[in-house]
Scaffold this motif. Structure first.
Motif, mmCIF file in Angstrom:
data_model
loop_
_atom_site.group_PDB
_atom_site.id
_atom_site.type_symbol
_atom_site.label_atom_id
_atom_site.label_comp_id
_atom_site.label_asym_id
_atom_site.label_seq_id
_atom_site.Cartn_x
_atom_site.Cartn_y
_atom_site.Cartn_z
ATOM 1 N N GLU A 161 -61.844 17.177 -34.625
ATOM 2 C CA GLU A 161 -61.444 17.466 -33.252
ATOM 3 C C GLU A 161 -61.476 16.198 -32.403
ATOM 4 O O GLU A 161 -60.512 15.886 -31.692
ATOM 5 C CB GLU A 161 -62.399 18.511 -32.658
ATOM 6 N N ALA A 162 -62.546 15.434 -32.513
ATOM 7 C CA ALA A 162 -62.710 14.248 -31.678
ATOM 8 C C ALA A 162 -61.591 13.244 -31.943
ATOM 9 O O ALA A 162 -60.901 12.799 -31.015
ATOM 10 C CB ALA A 162 -64.063 13.618 -31.948
ATOM 11 N N THR A 163 -61.420 12.962 -33.188
ATOM 12 C CA THR A 163 -60.380 12.007 -33.550
ATOM 13 C C THR A 163 -59.018 12.481 -33.070
ATOM 14 O O THR A 163 -58.237 11.722 -32.494
ATOM 15 C CB THR A 163 -60.346 11.835 -35.084
ATOM 16 N N LYS A 164 -58.791 13.733 -33.294
ATOM 17 C CA LYS A 164 -57.506 14.299 -32.896
ATOM 18 C C LYS A 164 -57.284 14.117 -31.414
ATOM 19 O O LYS A 164 -56.197 13.769 -30.962
ATOM 20 C CB LYS A 164 -57.458 15.783 -33.242
ATOM 21 N N ARG A 165 -58.354 14.380 -30.653
ATOM 22 C CA ARG A 165 -58.214 14.282 -29.207
ATOM 23 C C ARG A 165 -57.920 12.845 -28.777
ATOM 24 O O ARG A 165 -57.078 12.587 -27.933
ATOM 25 C CB ARG A 165 -59.491 14.760 -28.521
ATOM 26 N N ILE A 166 -58.660 11.930 -29.394
ATOM 27 C CA ILE A 166 -58.452 10.524 -29.042
ATOM 28 C C ILE A 166 -57.005 10.114 -29.348
ATOM 29 O O ILE A 166 -56.317 9.529 -28.521
ATOM 30 C CB ILE A 166 -59.442 9.631 -29.814
ATOM 31 N N ARG A 167 -56.596 10.531 -30.531
ATOM 32 C CA ARG A 167 -55.246 10.151 -30.937
ATOM 33 C C ARG A 167 -54.204 10.759 -30.005
ATOM 34 O O ARG A 167 -53.214 10.137 -29.665
ATOM 35 C CB ARG A 167 -54.977 10.619 -32.380
ATOM 36 N N LYS A 168 -54.487 11.967 -29.581
ATOM 37 C CA LYS A 168 -53.545 12.637 -28.684
ATOM 38 C C LYS A 168 -53.468 11.890 -27.352
ATOM 39 O O LYS A 168 -52.394 11.649 -26.799
ATOM 40 C CB LYS A 168 -53.989 14.076 -28.435
ATOM 41 N N MET A 169 -54.675 11.530 -26.877
ATOM 42 C CA MET A 169 -54.766 10.771 -25.639
ATOM 43 C C MET A 169 -53.949 9.495 -25.747
ATOM 44 O O MET A 169 -53.141 9.158 -24.882
ATOM 45 C CB MET A 169 -56.231 10.424 -25.394
ATOM 46 N N GLU A 170 -54.202 8.830 -26.855
ATOM 47 C CA GLU A 170 -53.504 7.569 -27.092
ATOM 48 C C GLU A 170 -51.991 7.778 -27.141
ATOM 49 O O GLU A 170 -51.220 7.047 -26.526
ATOM 50 C CB GLU A 170 -53.978 6.931 -28.400
ATOM 51 N N ALA A 171 -51.635 8.828 -27.860
ATOM 52 C CA ALA A 171 -50.203 9.104 -27.999
ATOM 53 C C ALA A 171 -49.573 9.352 -26.641
ATOM 54 O O ALA A 171 -48.497 8.840 -26.328
ATOM 55 C CB ALA A 171 -50.011 10.313 -28.894
ATOM 56 N N ASP A 172 -50.292 10.129 -25.822
ATOM 57 C CA ASP A 172 -49.775 10.416 -24.489
ATOM 58 C C ASP A 172 -49.579 9.133 -23.694
ATOM 59 O O ASP A 172 -48.529 8.902 -23.079
ATOM 60 C CB ASP A 172 -50.739 11.337 -23.733
ATOM 61 N N THR A 173 -50.605 8.287 -23.732
ATOM 62 C CA THR A 173 -50.542 7.029 -22.999
ATOM 63 C C THR A 173 -49.384 6.166 -23.507
ATOM 64 O O THR A 173 -48.607 5.632 -22.726
ATOM 65 C CB THR A 173 -51.866 6.278 -23.156
ATOM 66 N N ASN A 174 -49.334 6.095 -24.822
ATOM 67 C CA ASN A 174 -48.280 5.289 -25.426
ATOM 68 C C ASN A 174 -46.915 5.766 -24.985
ATOM 69 O O ASN A 174 -46.034 4.980 -24.661
ATOM 70 C CB ASN A 174 -48.388 5.323 -26.940
ATOM 71 N N ASN A 175 -46.788 7.111 -24.970
ATOM 72 C CA ASN A 175 -45.510 7.685 -24.542
ATOM 73 C C ASN A 175 -45.176 7.308 -23.118
ATOM 74 O O ASN A 175 -44.049 6.933 -22.797
ATOM 75 C CB ASN A 175 -45.551 9.202 -24.649
ATOM 76 N N GLN A 176 -46.237 7.449 -22.272
ATOM 77 C CA GLN A 176 -46.028 7.134 -20.864
ATOM 78 C C GLN A 176 -45.607 5.682 -20.696
ATOM 79 O O GLN A 176 -44.698 5.358 -19.934
ATOM 80 C CB GLN A 176 -47.303 7.409 -20.074
ATOM 81 N N ILE A 177 -46.284 4.833 -21.458
ATOM 82 C CA ILE A 177 -45.948 3.402 -21.390
ATOM 83 C C ILE A 177 -44.506 3.190 -21.838
ATOM 84 O O ILE A 177 -43.721 2.520 -21.188
ATOM 85 C CB ILE A 177 -46.913 2.575 -22.254
#
Lengths: 152, 1086
Positions: B1001-1017
């Protein structure tokens, strides 16, 4: 009080059952799963297990009765029995099932027959224990008490 | 009479003391010994009961008392007969005695009379001897004699005649005859009767034969003149008499004879010898010698007796017969008729002075004896009484038997009634259960219906229907409760529970409603109340829920405040609270003075007078709690206050229309409070509010551990800023439960001073939203000042009411605030909020060694989970376990079904699959599912199918967890190879399940966060600068595991991890992995 007395009997009996490893921790886990929404959970599962095991044992017998024993089929049956006995926490049945499983793997009909006998015996024993436990539970409930939750 | 009473005593006493009777009757019975023993043992009442049980219990014994009765009657019949006989004999005896005395009296009188006559004869004899023999010539001649005799006859009433014969020797005969002028005649020899018979003289007047001596009669009374000259010695009997008289010197009697001439029925002649000058001791020979003459008299016995009887008045009552019994064989009747009287006869002996002659008097009663009335009446009376007693006994016994029968009948009816009652209760329980079950269905469906697209009218209908349904269910529950309480079947549990947790639960229950109405809901439990109490928390919850429910119903503004104290605490703090009470309330609204609500409690009266009771109550294990629910509602109208606790009573008919409810809740609460040995009371002021207070008696539990106190916040300091002390107190209470030291501050202006001055580091500042809004301008400055001063600034938390009106307010200063904590405050909620705010780890649920059930619960709650297993037992267990954590479980019993169900789009959040299954095993099924998903994902990716068709899910990947009883590692690896996401060993264990579910769960969440940020960027929504000029965020995450299984590695990678190192660290492996992913990182970042 009647329920107290019954509860004591229940606990005594259960502790013997647990000490002799007819049942293990899983049974207490099942008891913990039982709540208001499913007041007869353990009873239902137990009954289910007993019925199912009876069928499986018959299946095992019929397979072993044949001239050419289909060990794969036998093994599947044994695994099933192992699974359900593990679910209910019938430890001794499960242990014999594991031996049975090994015999199946080795393809030893003689070993299988021996195991079958053992399994059948263990099944009968655990059946009796379970039935007694259920009966006691029922009496306790009838006497107005609550079934004590067992713990190791 | 004495006898009668002695006998009659017994039946009399029977009424008084049954024992005697029982003893008496016992003699008649064979069981006398038993009876005696029983009578000793049992009192009268017991005996009666015993009688009932023993003798009317069975039919055999039923006849026993009949025998007893028969014996009783028969015995008394005999008894009365005996009484009759006894009394009769008494009467007869008495009669006999009377007769005897009468008879004796008569005999004595007769004797006396006779003797008197005899004496007169003697006197006459003496006269003759004096005047006839002593004088020469004789002074007496016949005429003189007869005249004298005639004249003196009254003195001898019985003597009818007298005659005198003189002794004449033969030698003197010649001279004597010459002198007298007649010859001595002899009496007729044939004559049987004495010479006194008058008809004899004419016939036999012949001269007496020559004899030695003669006794010729010389004088006679006129009536008997004819006997003159007869020689008395010639009469046979007369001769004997004369000789006897001469010998004895006394008078002798002849045998009675009849005097025919004068028609007398009986007479006696007495011959008295006349002897001259003799001494008393003269011999018979001398007497014979001395005799000179003989005087005879005739006694009329009949006349004598007649006269006698005339003298006695009772003459006619008895018959008297007089007999001469000289010859006993032939008694000669001298007097009396021959008629024989009836009955008894008394015989008295008469002594007429002649020892040779014997006489008897026979007396009989003339009348028959009268019937013995006394005896008859007495015996009959006794019999009647005995019969009456018997009848009473019989009546009693049959009455008892009847009552017994009735009783048995009643018992039967009672049993039936009880059975009916039980049946009714069961019916009620069943029916209510049966109603509740479909009602839940109805309610659920209505809930679902409300979620569908409805227009306003429809929604209104649905809402109404749902409200009605809920009301119905609660009504059924309440009616059941009421019935249970009334029948006394409600039993209280005694289990240890945490009162604070219970109150938190209740608060969360009313959270929604309070929010709707914009009410402030708060709970305060005194710190003196023990952590763990023993009692029936369900019922306490019911009471409080009911009270709060009522309060919420009737409160439109302000607050509802639940407080729990120990009674002694309340009593001691009573005075302190008084002055500030009216304004110092939770919401600032005035409330009713709650102290008045318990004014009338018994326990207060008990404890008020002195301090001694407190001491005793603290030592004991009993805890007296006083629980108040205070609201600022409309209050209860004064006229309705008296019937608040009456079932089904409501303030007015309009109330139930507006607010619903049955009006049974308070009555149930009262009963429940009563069961808990408490009291309930209230005070209410219209338009100000009501306060309900109740007390309960609980007991102390030994354990005192508190899960919250051992939390991570322990020892922290908090500053609570609130201008209302009452509200601040509540906040402080909740903070204290988490182990946080809370300091209260009323004035916002003092906050800074507080924070900076004190030696204590303040970890957090909790500001009441209202206070925040008020001093809106101050806060930014304070916070900026704080920022300047310290590095470690306290977290600022805002305590907000859930009401929407405040929400939009003061958003400008929101940036200073870490978290807004929504009231009502609850320990668990506060803990979560604080955790979030303070940033301390939220991911380690099993910190306290407790099973992560709560977290698992939140993880799995309402998740759709498919369980696939061919073994129904396992299926059932797995489903049960998952359901326990709140998951919605669907079952499938083979792989094929699972595949069809998991064909996208589907609703499932996860799948638990058994590995060993006939036909298609878990591995195969998973492979197919994965393939299916991959196909779908590809199609979506390539735009072959619209995303919409698949529920807007771009990437389909249902987590599949293998279920296996196998502990063999190979299986595990195989699972992962087949595209499964993990495995749980059967049977389920909460911890393992949690681990698996949350594993990545933790890893998934981090990755999701990252993915979101990356997308926004990527899409230029945020500037790269803000994110540290990193275009692609990807922090390398390395798993650390003790697992040596290769498969784990794969899994790690699949979850977005970059590698894994096995524990304990091995330098080489660590180096390899780190370098590997650092390369990757560089690559990625480029």
């Amino acid at each position: 009080m009647e329920s107290d007395r019954l509860q004591k009997i229940y606990i005594d009996f259960a502790s013997v059952v647990f000490r002799e490893e007819f049942l293990d921790n899983q049974y207490t886990q099942l008891q913990q799963l039982q709540d208001e929404s499913e007041p007869k959970f353990v009873l239902q599962v137990g009954t289910l297990f007993l019925e199912d095991s009876e069928k499986l044992l018959n299946g095992l017998r019929s397979i072993l009765d044949q001239q050419d024993v289909d060990f794969e089929k036998l093994d599947a049956c044994v695994r099933k029995l192992m699974g359900s006995s593990a679910s209910i926490g019938a430890k001794r049945v499960k242990n014999v099932c594991m031996a049975f499983h090994n015999s199946c793997k080795n393809g030893s009909k003689e070993g299988c027959l021996k195991c079958l006998q053992q399994v059948a015996q263990e099944y009968l024993l655990v059946k009796r224990k379970l039935e007694t436990l259920f009966k006691l539970e029922k009496q306790i409930l009838a006497a107005g008490g609550s079934v004590p939750v067992l713990s190791q | 009479m004495v006898c009668w009473w002695a006998i009659s005593d017994i039946p009399m006493n029977w009424f008084i003391d049954a024992q005697i009777m029982e003893q008496r009757t016992g003699y008649l019975s064979d069981k006398s010994n038993l009876w005696l023993e029983l009578s000793k043992k049992l009192s009268v009442r017991d005996w009666r009961n015993h009688l009932c049980n023993q003798y009317f219990g069975s039919k055999v014994r039923g006849t026993w008392w009949r025998k007893l009765l028969f014996l009783w009657v028969a015995g008394w019949l005999l008894g009365s007969l005996w009484i009759f006989w006894f009394m009769n004999s008494q009467a007869v005896e008495k009669r006999r005695e009377t007769l005897a005395s009468m008879c004796d009296e008569r005999a004595r009188m007769l004797q006396d009379q006779f003797n008197v006559s005899m004496n007169h004869l003697q006197a006459l004899a003496i006269l003759i001897s004096t005047f006839h023999h002593a004088k020469e010539p004789s002074a007496v001649d016949q005429i003189t004699f007869s005249r004298y005799a005639e004249r003196t006859a009254f003195e001898r009433p019985l003597t009818s005649g007298v005659a005198y014969a003189v002794k004449v020797l033969h030698s003197e005969r010649e001279q004597f005859e010459k002198q007298q002028g007649w010859r001595i005649k002899r009496m007729d020899s044939t004559e049987q009767s004495p010479a006194w018979e008058e008809d004899a003289d004419l016939v036999n007047e012949e001269t007496s034969r020559v004899q030695g001596e003669y006794a010729p009669v010389i004088f006679a009374q006129d009536t008997y003149k004819h006997v003159i000259s007869f020689d008395m010695l010639t009469g046979k009997e007369d001769c004997e008499n004369i000789l006897r008289a001469r010998e004895s010197g006394k008078g002798v009697l002849t045998a009675p004879f009849r005097l025919l001439k004068i028609k007398k029925t009986g007479g006696y002649s007495d011959i008295c010898s006349l002897q001259v000058r003799l001494t008393s001791n003269a011999t018979p020979a001398e007497r014979i010698q001395a005799a000179i003459g003989y005087l005879g008299g005739i006694f009329d016995v009949e006349a004598l007796v007649d006269k006698l009887l005339h003298q006695l008045s009772s003459k006619h009552s008895i018959i008297v017969n007089v007999y001469d019994t000289t010859n006993p064989d032939e008694p000669i009747s001298m007097y009396g008729s021959n008629m024989t009287g009836t009955g008894i006869c008394h015989i008295s002996t008469l002594n007429f002075g002649d020892p040779v002659r014997k006489h008897e008097m026979h007396c009989r009663f003339k009348q028959k004896p009268p019937l013995p009335w006394l005896a008859i009446t007495t015996s009959i009376g006794t019999l009647v009484i005995a019969l009456l007693v018997g009848y009473i006994f019989h009546a009693t016994v049959s009455r008892i038997a009847k009552v017994e029968d009735d009783y048995r009948q009643m018992m039967e009816l009672k049993k039936r009634a009880e059975a009916a009652d039980v049946a009714k209760s069961q019916f009620l329980a069943t029916v209510s259960h049966e109603i509740r079950t479909p009602m839940n269905g109805v309610l659920g469906m209505l809930q679902m219906l409300m979620d569908t697209d409805l227009d306003i009218t429809q929604e209104d209908y649905v809402r109404t229907a749902q409200a009605s349904g809920k009301a119905l269910v609660s009504l059924i529950n309440e009616v059941l409760d009421q019935a249970k309480i009334e029948s006394g079947k409600l039993e209280l549990e005694a289990v240890p529970f945490d009162l604070r947790a219970v109150l938190d639960d209740i608060l969360s229950l009313f959270y929604g409603k309070a929010q709707e109405k914009g009410l402030e809901l708060a709970v305060y439990v005194s710190d003196q109340v023990p952590e763990i109490l023993v009692g029936d928390h369900g019922r306490i919850r019911q009471i409080i829920t009911n009270l709060i429910g009522n309060s919420i119903k009737f409160t439109e503004r302000g607050h509802i405040y639940l407080t729990v104290h120990l009674i002694k605490e309340v009593m001691t703090s009573l005075d302190m609270e008084t002055e500030a009470h009216s304004t110092n309330t939770l919401s600032g609204f005035t409330v009713a003075d709650r102290r008045r609500s318990w004014e009338r409690f018994e326990i207060c009266k008990l404890e008020l007078p002195g301090s001694d009771p407190y001491l005793s109550s603290t030592t004991s294990d009993l805890i007296n709690l006083i629980i108040s629910v205070e609201d600022t509602g409309v209050g209860i109208p004064l006229e309705a206050q008296s019937r608040v606790f009456t079932p089904f009573m409501q303030v007015g008919p309009s109330i139930s229309r507006i607010h619903g409810g049955t009006g049974i809740g308070l009555s149930i609460s009262k009963c429940l409070v009563g069961l808990m040995k408490g009291e309930i009371g209230f005070v209410s002021e219209p338009q100000i509010g009501s306060t309900f207070t109740f007390t309960v008696v609980l007991s102390r539990a030994c354990t005192t551990s508190n899960e919250y106190k051992s939390s991570e916040f322990h020892g922290m300091n908090a500053l609570v800023v609130d201008h209302r002390p009452a509200r601040a107190k509540v906040t402080k209470y909740h903070l204290q439960r988490l182990g946080i030291n809370a300091i209260l501050e009323i004035d916002p202006n003092q906050v800074l001073a507080r924070l900076t001055s004190g030696g204590l580091t303040t970890n957090m500042v909790l500001i009441e939203k209202e206070t925040w809004s008020k001093g809106n301008s101050i806060w930014p400055s304070i916070i900026s000042r704080l920022k300047d001063d310290q590095l470690d600034i306290p977290k600022v938390l805002l305590l907000a009411n859930p009401s929407s009106s405040v929400k939009n307010n003061s958003t400008n200063s929101m940036e200073y605030i870490s978290t807004i904590i929504t009231k009502p405050l609850r320990a668990s909620m506060l803990q979560v909020s604080l955790r979030r705010a303070m940033g301390c780890g939220d991911g380690e649920p099993s910190r306290n060694g407790r099973p992560p059930q709560l977290s698992l619960h939140s993880l799995l709650h309402e998740k759709q989970i498919l369980v696939v297993d061919d073994n129904i037992v396992n299926l059932r267990v797995a489903a049960g376990a998952l359901k326990k954590y709140g998951a919605e479980v669907t079952c499938a019993d083979n792989g094929k079904k699972a595949i069809s169900m998991l064909k996208p789009p589907h609703k499932f959040d996860a799948c638990f699959m058994d590995i060993q299954m006939p036909e298609m095993d878990g591995f195969e099924a998973t492979k197919r599912i994965r393939k299916m998903e991959a196909d779908t994902n590809n199609q979506i990716k390539h735009g072959e199918v619209s995303v919409e068709t698949f529920g807007n899910v771009l990437h389909w990947h249902v987590p599949i967890l293998a279920m296996t009883a196998d502990v063999i590692q190979a299986t595990h690896e195989q699972c992962l190879r087949c595209g499964m996401d993990g495995y749980v060993s059967k049977p389920f264990e909460g911890e393992q399940l949690y681990r698996e579910v949350t594993r990545f769960e933790a890893t998934k969440r981090i990755r999701k966060m990252e993915a979101d940020t990356n997308n926004q960027i990527k899409h230029g929504e945020v500037s790269v600068e803000t994110f540290g000029n990193v275009l692609h965020w990807h922090v390398p995450i390395l798993a650390m595991t003790a697992d040596v299984i290769q498969a784990t590695h794969e899994q790690c990678l699949r979850c977005g991890m970059d590698g894994y190192v096995s524990k304990p660290f091995e330098g080489e492996q660590l180096y390899r992995e780190v370098t590997r992913f650092f390369k990757t990182v560089t690559k990625k970042n480029q």
